[in-house]
Scaffold this motif. Sequence first.
Motif, PDB file in Angstrom:
ATOM      1  N   GLU A 109      -1.647 -27.199 -35.045  1.00  0.00           N
ATOM      2  CA  GLU A 109      -3.083 -27.329 -35.282  1.00  0.00           C
ATOM      3  C   GLU A 109      -3.565 -28.597 -34.579  1.00  0.00           C
ATOM      4  N   ALA A 110      -4.528 -28.449 -33.686  1.00  0.00           N
ATOM      5  CA  ALA A 110      -5.112 -29.606 -32.997  1.00  0.00           C
ATOM      6  C   ALA A 110      -6.607 -29.638 -33.296  1.00  0.00           C
ATOM      7  N   THR A 111      -7.068 -30.748 -33.884  1.00  0.00           N
ATOM      8  CA  THR A 111      -8.464 -30.880 -34.301  1.00  0.00           C
ATOM      9  C   THR A 111      -9.172 -31.894 -33.407  1.00  0.00           C
ATOM     10  N   VAL A 112     -10.321 -31.478 -32.874  1.00  0.00           N
ATOM     11  CA  VAL A 112     -11.076 -32.306 -31.930  1.00  0.00           C
ATOM     12  C   VAL A 112     -12.466 -32.570 -32.504  1.00  0.00           C
ATOM     13  N   PRO A 113     -12.840 -33.831 -32.712  1.00  0.00           N
ATOM     14  CA  PRO A 113     -14.200 -34.132 -33.156  1.00  0.00           C
ATOM     15  C   PRO A 113     -15.140 -34.271 -31.960  1.00  0.00           C
ATOM     16  N   SER A 114     -16.416 -34.008 -32.174  1.00  0.00           N
ATOM     17  CA  SER A 114     -17.393 -34.294 -31.129  1.00  0.00           C
ATOM     18  C   SER A 114     -17.563 -35.799 -31.004  1.00  0.00           C
ATOM     19  N   ARG A 115     -18.156 -36.256 -29.905  1.00  0.00           N
ATOM     20  CA  ARG A 115     -18.285 -37.693 -29.682  1.00  0.00           C
ATOM     21  C   ARG A 115     -19.132 -38.367 -30.754  1.00  0.00           C
ATOM     22  N   ASP A 116     -20.087 -37.620 -31.332  1.00  0.00           N
ATOM     23  CA  ASP A 116     -20.941 -38.225 -32.362  1.00  0.00           C
ATOM     24  C   ASP A 116     -20.446 -37.926 -33.771  1.00  0.00           C
ATOM     25  N   GLY A 117     -19.305 -37.238 -33.889  1.00  0.00           N
ATOM     26  CA  GLY A 117     -18.716 -36.968 -35.198  1.00  0.00           C
ATOM     27  C   GLY A 117     -19.417 -35.912 -36.024  1.00  0.00           C
ATOM     28  N   THR A 118     -20.370 -35.184 -35.452  1.00  0.00           N
ATOM     29  CA  THR A 118     -21.126 -34.200 -36.240  1.00  0.00           C
ATOM     30  C   THR A 118     -20.486 -32.820 -36.250  1.00  0.00           C
ATOM     31  N   ALA A 119     -19.449 -32.606 -35.439  1.00  0.00           N
ATOM     32  CA  ALA A 119     -18.812 -31.291 -35.359  1.00  0.00           C
ATOM     33  C   ALA A 119     -17.333 -31.467 -35.046  1.00  0.00           C
ATOM     34  N   ILE A 120     -16.552 -30.456 -35.379  1.00  0.00           N
ATOM     35  CA  ILE A 120     -15.136 -30.436 -35.024  1.00  0.00           C
ATOM     36  C   ILE A 120     -14.777 -29.061 -34.489  1.00  0.00           C
ATOM     37  N   ALA A 121     -13.774 -29.037 -33.621  1.00  0.00           N
ATOM     38  CA  ALA A 121     -13.174 -27.792 -33.160  1.00  0.00           C
ATOM     39  C   ALA A 121     -11.696 -27.826 -33.529  1.00  0.00           C
ATOM     40  N   VAL A 122     -11.147 -26.665 -33.871  1.00  0.00           N
ATOM     41  CA  VAL A 122      -9.752 -26.588 -34.287  1.00  0.00           C
ATOM     42  C   VAL A 122      -9.050 -25.515 -33.460  1.00  0.00           C
ATOM     43  N   VAL A 123      -7.976 -25.915 -32.783  1.00  0.00           N
ATOM     44  CA  VAL A 123      -7.130 -24.992 -32.025  1.00  0.00           C
ATOM     45  C   VAL A 123      -5.868 -24.775 -32.840  1.00  0.00           C
ATOM     46  N   GLU A 124      -5.552 -23.506 -33.133  1.00  0.00           N
ATOM     47  CA  GLU A 124      -4.385 -23.188 -33.946  1.00  0.00           C
ATOM     48  C   GLU A 124      -3.493 -22.199 -33.211  1.00  0.00           C
ATOM     49  N   LEU A 125      -2.205 -22.471 -33.213  1.00  0.00           N
ATOM     50  CA  LEU A 125      -1.222 -21.586 -32.588  1.00  0.00           C
ATOM     51  C   LEU A 125      -0.109 -21.294 -33.573  1.00  0.00           C
ATOM     52  N   SER A 126       0.331 -20.032 -33.581  1.00  0.00           N
ATOM     53  CA  SER A 126       1.451 -19.629 -34.427  1.00  0.00           C
ATOM     54  C   SER A 126       2.404 -18.773 -33.613  1.00  0.00           C
ATOM     55  N   THR A 127       3.698 -18.932 -33.866  1.00  0.00           N
ATOM     56  CA  THR A 127       4.696 -18.057 -33.273  1.00  0.00           C
ATOM     57  C   THR A 127       5.808 -17.826 -34.288  1.00  0.00           C
ATOM     58  N   ALA A 128       6.301 -16.600 -34.329  1.00  0.00           N
ATOM     59  CA  ALA A 128       7.391 -16.262 -35.241  1.00  0.00           C
ATOM     60  C   ALA A 128       8.747 -16.609 -34.654  1.00  0.00           C
ATOM     61  N   ASP A 129       8.747 -17.340 -33.543  1.00  0.00           N
ATOM     62  CA  ASP A 129       9.985 -17.791 -32.902  1.00  0.00           C
ATOM     63  C   ASP A 129      10.017 -19.319 -32.971  1.00  0.00           C
ATOM     64  N   PRO A 130      10.449 -19.900 -34.097  1.00  0.00           N
ATOM     65  CA  PRO A 130      10.415 -21.365 -34.255  1.00  0.00           C
ATOM     66  C   PRO A 130      11.187 -22.113 -33.181  1.00  0.00           C
ATOM     67  N   GLY A 131      12.203 -21.493 -32.608  1.00  0.00           N
ATOM     68  CA  GLY A 131      13.010 -22.178 -31.615  1.00  0.00           C
ATOM     69  C   GLY A 131      12.243 -22.539 -30.356  1.00  0.00           C
ATOM     70  N   ILE A 132      11.250 -21.732 -29.994  1.00  0.00           N
ATOM     71  CA  ILE A 132      10.479 -22.019 -28.776  1.00  0.00           C
ATOM     72  C   ILE A 132       9.128 -22.646 -29.112  1.00  0.00           C
ATOM     73  N   GLY A 133       8.804 -22.792 -30.384  1.00  0.00           N
ATOM     74  CA  GLY A 133       7.519 -23.359 -30.780  1.00  0.00           C
ATOM     75  C   GLY A 133       7.162 -24.675 -30.111  1.00  0.00           C
ATOM     76  N   PRO A 134       8.101 -25.649 -30.039  1.00  0.00           N
ATOM     77  CA  PRO A 134       7.771 -26.933 -29.420  1.00  0.00           C
ATOM     78  C   PRO A 134       7.332 -26.825 -27.962  1.00  0.00           C
ATOM     79  N   GLN A 135       7.686 -25.732 -27.278  1.00  0.00           N
ATOM     80  CA  GLN A 135       7.282 -25.578 -25.888  1.00  0.00           C
ATOM     81  C   GLN A 135       5.764 -25.401 -25.739  1.00  0.00           C
ATOM     82  N   TYR A 136       5.079 -25.101 -26.821  1.00  0.00           N
ATOM     83  CA  TYR A 136       3.630 -24.910 -26.777  1.00  0.00           C
ATOM     84  C   TYR A 136       2.848 -26.215 -26.990  1.00  0.00           C
TER      85      TYR A 136
END
Length: 220
Positions: free
Chosen positions: A166-193
């Motif tokens: 989960e990567a959370t990005v605030p706007s420069r003025d702090g009034t909004a956020i965006a959230v990027v979420e990734l999931s994989t059922a292969d934990p062994g390769i997860g860190p590659q993302y």
Amino acid sequence: MPNDKLRPAPTIGIDIPPGYNEIPLDDLDTLMQTVGPVITDSVPGQMRDDVPNILGTLHFMLATLASNNALYSGIGLHRTAEPEAGRMAVSWLTVSSFDYGEERNPRLVLSELIKAKADTKAQGKLAMVESPTVPILYFEWTEKHAAPAIASYPAAGDTPEVFQIEATVPSRDGTAIAVVELSTADPGIGPQYRGMVLDMAASVTFPQPPSDSRSSSLAL
């Protein structure tokens, strides 16, 4: 994430990496009618009786994403890097945005989100990553989920593991956020993302909607 802060999703811009196929969230009934026959024809005969239950679960999951301010959802297929180069990996990508309140330093926004994770005793790897514009709150963890009950396809284990970022990005003025979420059922390769998700988060912009209410091709 403090629920009393969240209001309707603002428009954002983001770079989606190659390899992802978007799943539309605006007309799920039509989507299910379209993919139903495709799934039925692609599974072994003994599994076809379970297709309606699978479609019902998929509809519920996508509807939940849409109701929680998801602007984009996609399934990706990529070849893994070293040390398992060439193996195909499947991941699920979601991008959401939220109106977060009054103007303030974006670092204060992320500090509040860190506190919220501490309050819920969330466990994982958490870091503040500097980007050219604003800091990014990075969080990764592995979570066990109950295996789906599909009579014709017995689960290999009762609690398969899912690697999540989960990567959370605030706007420069702090009034909004965006959230990027990734999931994989292969934990062994997860860190590659990790790098890919951080690159996506760094690409986020918070454009104002144009006057005619039509967004550009890069906006969600």
